[in-house]
Scaffold this active site. Structure first.
Site, mmCIF file in Angstrom:
data_model
loop_
_atom_site.group_PDB
_atom_site.id
_atom_site.type_symbol
_atom_site.label_atom_id
_atom_site.label_comp_id
_atom_site.label_asym_id
_atom_site.label_seq_id
_atom_site.Cartn_x
_atom_site.Cartn_y
_atom_site.Cartn_z
ATOM 1 N N GLU A 1 0.846 -1.185 0.000
ATOM 2 C CA GLU A 1 0.000 0.000 0.000
ATOM 3 C C GLU A 1 0.886 1.242 0.000
ATOM 4 O O GLU A 1 1.991 1.236 0.547
ATOM 5 C CB GLU A 1 -0.910 -0.017 1.243
ATOM 6 C CG GLU A 1 -1.827 1.168 1.410
ATOM 7 C CD GLU A 1 -2.759 1.372 0.233
ATOM 8 O OE1 GLU A 1 -2.398 2.186 -0.633
ATOM 9 O OE2 GLU A 1 -3.826 0.746 0.189
ATOM 10 N N TYR B 1 -4.976 4.232 -0.448
ATOM 11 C CA TYR B 1 -6.004 3.297 -0.926
ATOM 12 C C TYR B 1 -5.596 2.629 -2.234
ATOM 13 O O TYR B 1 -6.394 2.479 -3.153
ATOM 14 C CB TYR B 1 -7.362 3.988 -1.076
ATOM 15 C CG TYR B 1 -7.720 4.904 0.075
ATOM 16 C CD1 TYR B 1 -7.543 4.492 1.401
ATOM 17 C CD2 TYR B 1 -8.227 6.175 -0.152
ATOM 18 C CE1 TYR B 1 -7.867 5.335 2.459
ATOM 19 C CE2 TYR B 1 -8.549 7.023 0.909
ATOM 20 C CZ TYR B 1 -8.366 6.597 2.209
ATOM 21 O OH TYR B 1 -8.676 7.430 3.253
ATOM 22 N N HIS B 2 -4.335 2.215 -2.297
ATOM 23 C CA HIS B 2 -3.789 1.560 -3.490
ATOM 24 C C HIS B 2 -3.430 0.110 -3.199
ATOM 25 O O HIS B 2 -2.457 -0.418 -3.728
ATOM 26 C CB HIS B 2 -2.533 2.299 -3.978
ATOM 27 C CG HIS B 2 -2.806 3.644 -4.547
ATOM 28 N ND1 HIS B 2 -1.799 4.557 -4.829
ATOM 29 C CD2 HIS B 2 -3.967 4.252 -4.906
ATOM 30 C CE1 HIS B 2 -2.333 5.661 -5.321
ATOM 31 N NE2 HIS B 2 -3.643 5.495 -5.384
ATOM 32 N N GLY B 3 -4.183 -0.560 -2.356
ATOM 33 C CA GLY B 3 -3.858 -1.925 -1.952
ATOM 34 C C GLY B 3 -3.713 -2.877 -3.124
ATOM 35 O O GLY B 3 -4.476 -2.833 -4.086
#
Length: 547
Positions: free
Chosen positions: A298, A477-479
């Site tokens: 993340e 919020y780039h999991g």
């Protein structure tokens, strides 16, 4: 009561990847395709209007109620982790930024044993999806449904954005013509996914294009409970809709495109994963894959917030008569601050010279949110003019996890991105904060800066900066990475995106990324879905239909 039926392809999740897959797999009328989405349709005004994405993020009906576990190196804080629960998925609520990453990202994927995933091999899939506003060239296409605009072409630019763009150059970042050619070096305006001032995500491009096909069925309010297995073969899925359980069989394939949290959750609920974790939560292990849910990566963002010395920020443009003017401009011409997300300028640089390639990213926007926690939670902008820029380490070394906490699909998983666990991840932010102050000292922006609010001039020593980084940072919020592609024992899918050891079961979303790309993850996720659809059809002996 259980209802049975069958389709050739079942796609789980109508997000950025699932909408692409639904279009491409249904292009041949001989293929019957079922697209299942846990959320509702995307007929919400705030999804369509780019500048209103904060309202979408504030609508619990469109979000999974995810929350991370307390994260040790981030002040023990637990973060809200919004993911889209709606047609379009997280692509219906993101900042619309189109960033591919660096060529080396994909060359590294290929070098790790993932044949077919080098930069030269994935570039055609990036190009195939897009309709670039500046026209075609060797890097960009114009035949795809996904519109890509360039904010540098805005006729009216915010003075703060222009000043920051110049200050970045004064601080040593070259002006970048196009960071989506595989070489991210310098500072430029973002490219964004809009069409005529409205959001152009995969739901409003790929899926809209396919909705009229008789061989494509779209079911909303239909959360999938598990993948059905017949030995080592995926035979279909079980999902719930309006209180009724339904079992649907798949003749050719089940494709999970539910995202970096829900895709590993579904595998675990279906008995695929680490036996110890499955048994602990009452799920019978049916297939051992210890990497399911591991390798969560993340992006962590650290903010600078500044007071502007002139009334030229978006703070004052979102109040009173100026807001009325902006609403009229958008309603009549689809122009103004509502026609884009407000994320204007991007920058890429090395945290220190000895680093092989650029490892830090900047997001700049000409507005500033409230720093008071209660007001910040309500997405309020400050009463006085201001601007913000964020630093993000693009390729963190820290690795976390996402695992089920129950055999009940309604119980949200344990999510832990493990921010700042690796020493290198902590070190780079010390250098980034110092570089941020170098930018602020440049003539172009210093004349428009009244004060540094966050972190504030009182934060000066390395220990103080590190304490600030740990306690003020947040998730981008780039999991990704939780069903990673590879050949080692922790890989979940192979280079064809088939779940290892299970026939007819694929994963195609951000969870398959072996390592997070350099920058925002939406464009790479769309590329993955484009490539996945072609590979799945080829495996079934079906040629991809023309775009």
């Amino acid at each position: 009561m259980t209802i049975s039926g069958s389709y050739d392809y079942i796609i789980v999740g109508a997000g950025s990847a699932g909408c692409v897959l639904a279009n491409r797999l249904s292009a041949d009328p001989a293929n019957s395709v079922l697209l299942l989405e846990a959320g509702a349709d995307d007929n919400y005004w705030s999804i369509a209007v780019p500048g209103a994405y904060a309202y979408t993020l504030d609508n619990p009906g469109l979000l999974w109620p995810y929350q991370t576990q307390p994260i040790e190196n981030s002040g023990g804080r637990s973060f809200a982790y919004p993911r889209g629960k709606v047609i379009g998925g997280s692509g219906a609520l993101n900042g619309l930024l189109y960033v591919r990453g660096q060529a080396q990202d994909y060359d590294d994927w290929a070098a790790a044993g993932n044949a077919g995933w080098s930069w030269s091999e994935v570039l055609p899939y990036f190009m195939r999806s897009e309709n670039h506003a500046r026209g075609p060239d060797q890097w960009h296409g114009t035949t795809g449904p996904l519109h890509v605009a360039h904010l540098a072409d805005m006729k009216e630019k915010n003075p703060l954005s222009e000043a920051f763009l110049e200050a970045g150059q004064q601080a040593g970042m070259p002006l970048a013509e196009d960071v989506n050619r595989g070489d991210q070096d310098g500072i430029s305006y973002f490219q964004i996914n809009t069409r005529d001032g409205t959001r152009c995500n995969t739901a409003r491009s790929f899926l809209k294009q396919a909705r009229g096909r008789s061989n494509l069925t779209i079911e909303t309010s239909a959360p999938v409970r598990k993948v059905l297995l017949d030995g080592k073969r995926a035979s279909g899925v079980k999902y719930e809709q309006y209180g009724q359980l339904k079992e649907i069989s798949a003749n050719s394939a089940v494709v999970l495109s539910a995202g970096a949290i829900a895709s590993p959750q579904l595998l675990e609920l279906s008995g695929i994963g680490n036996p110890a974790i499955l048994k602990e939560h009452g799920v019978e292990p049916l297939h051992i894959l210890p990497g399911v849910g591991e390798n969560l990566q993340e992006h962590y963002m650290v903010p600078f917030v500044c007071r502007a010395s002139e009334l030229v920020s978006m703070n004052e443009q979102t109040r009173g008569f100026q807001l009325f003017q902006q609403l009229v401009r958008y309603a009549v011409r689809r122009k103004g601050i509502l026609s884009n997300s407000g994320f204007h300028v991007q920058g890429y640089f090395k945290s220190r010279e000895e680093v092989e390639r650029n490892d830090m990213q900047i997001h700049f926007f000409p507005f500033s949110g409230e720093t008071d926690p209660e007001k910040a939670r309500k997405n309020k902008l400050q009463d006085q003019p201001g601007f913000t820029f964020l630093f993000t380490q693009m390729r963190p070394e820290s690795r976390g996890y996402s695992h089920i906490l129950s055999g009940n699909a309604d119980v949200i998983p344990a999510i832990n991105p493990a921010f700042l666990t690796a020493e290198e991840d902590r070190r780079v932010y010390l250098d980034a904060v110092k570089f941020g102050r170098k930018i602020l000292s440049q003539p172009a922006i210093s004349s428009l800066t009244a004060a540094e609010i966050v972190p504030g001039p009182e934060i000066s020593s390395d220990d103080e900066i590190m304490d600030f980084v740990k306690n003020a940072g947040n998730s981008m919020y780039h999991g990704c990475g939780t069903c990673k592609m590879g050949t080692d024992d922790m890989a979940v899918v192979d280079s064809q995106l088939k779940v290892r050891g299970i026939e007819k079961l694929y994963v195609a979303d951000a969870s398959i990324m072996p390592r997070i790309p350099s920058g925002n993850t939406n464009a790479p996720t769309i590329m993955i879905a484009e490539k996945a659809s072609e590979m799945i059809l080829a495996r079934d002996g079906i040629a991809m239909a023309a775009s």
